[in-house]
Design a protein around this motif. Structure first.
Motif, mmCIF file in Angstrom:
data_model
loop_
_atom_site.group_PDB
_atom_site.id
_atom_site.type_symbol
_atom_site.label_atom_id
_atom_site.label_comp_id
_atom_site.label_asym_id
_atom_site.label_seq_id
_atom_site.Cartn_x
_atom_site.Cartn_y
_atom_site.Cartn_z
ATOM 1 N N MET A 1 0.854 -1.173 0.000
ATOM 2 C CA MET A 1 0.000 0.000 0.000
ATOM 3 C C MET A 1 0.895 1.229 0.000
ATOM 4 O O MET A 1 1.920 1.270 0.670
ATOM 5 C CB MET A 1 -0.890 -0.015 1.249
ATOM 6 N N LEU A 6 -2.364 5.150 2.966
ATOM 7 C CA LEU A 6 -2.535 4.779 4.372
ATOM 8 C C LEU A 6 -2.860 6.016 5.203
ATOM 9 O O LEU A 6 -3.771 6.004 6.033
ATOM 10 C CB LEU A 6 -1.274 4.091 4.904
ATOM 11 N N GLU A 46 6.305 2.633 -0.264
ATOM 12 C CA GLU A 46 5.426 1.463 -0.210
ATOM 13 C C GLU A 46 5.520 0.844 1.179
ATOM 14 O O GLU A 46 6.616 0.609 1.673
ATOM 15 C CB GLU A 46 5.861 0.417 -1.243
ATOM 16 N N ASN A 48 4.317 -2.452 3.507
ATOM 17 C CA ASN A 48 3.836 -3.820 3.404
ATOM 18 C C ASN A 48 2.341 -3.851 3.689
ATOM 19 O O ASN A 48 1.854 -3.232 4.631
ATOM 20 C CB ASN A 48 4.611 -4.689 4.402
ATOM 21 N N GLU A 49 1.611 -4.600 2.856
ATOM 22 C CA GLU A 49 0.144 -4.659 2.969
ATOM 23 C C GLU A 49 -0.307 -5.145 4.346
ATOM 24 O O GLU A 49 -1.246 -4.597 4.925
ATOM 25 C CB GLU A 49 -0.407 -5.574 1.874
ATOM 26 N N ALA A 52 0.227 -2.338 6.891
ATOM 27 C CA ALA A 52 -0.772 -1.280 6.726
ATOM 28 C C ALA A 52 -2.122 -1.714 7.290
ATOM 29 O O ALA A 52 -2.789 -0.945 7.989
ATOM 30 C CB ALA A 52 -0.902 -0.917 5.249
ATOM 31 N N ARG A 53 -2.534 -2.956 7.012
ATOM 32 C CA ARG A 53 -3.809 -3.452 7.535
ATOM 33 C C ARG A 53 -3.800 -3.495 9.061
ATOM 34 O O ARG A 53 -4.789 -3.154 9.705
ATOM 35 C CB ARG A 53 -4.111 -4.840 6.984
#
Length: 61
Positions: A1, A6, A46, A48-49, A52-53
């Motif tokens: 992401m 974010l 960027e 890390n997904e 971010a979650r």
């Protein structure tokens, strides 16, 4: 992401809570604060997904 995406999502969470998102720049991270909750945000284009979650999930508590 993307980092900017974010931050936009964190701004939306803060708006829904009726508070403001405060970003404080540090050494290698940015500290995001909404009310009493605060979390370090990596200063990379960027993020890390999964990271971010996890940040978003913790911000919504």
């Amino acid at each position: 992401m993307k980092r900017r995406d974010l931050i936009r999502q964190l701004e939306e969470v803060a708006r829904q809570k009726g508070q403001k998102l405060v970003l404080t720049e540090g050494g290698k991270h940015t500290k995001a604060t909404i009310g009493t909750w605060s979390e370090p945000i990596p200063r990379h284009r960027e993020i890390n997904e999964m990271t971010a979650r996890a940040i978003l999930r913790r911000s919504k508590r």
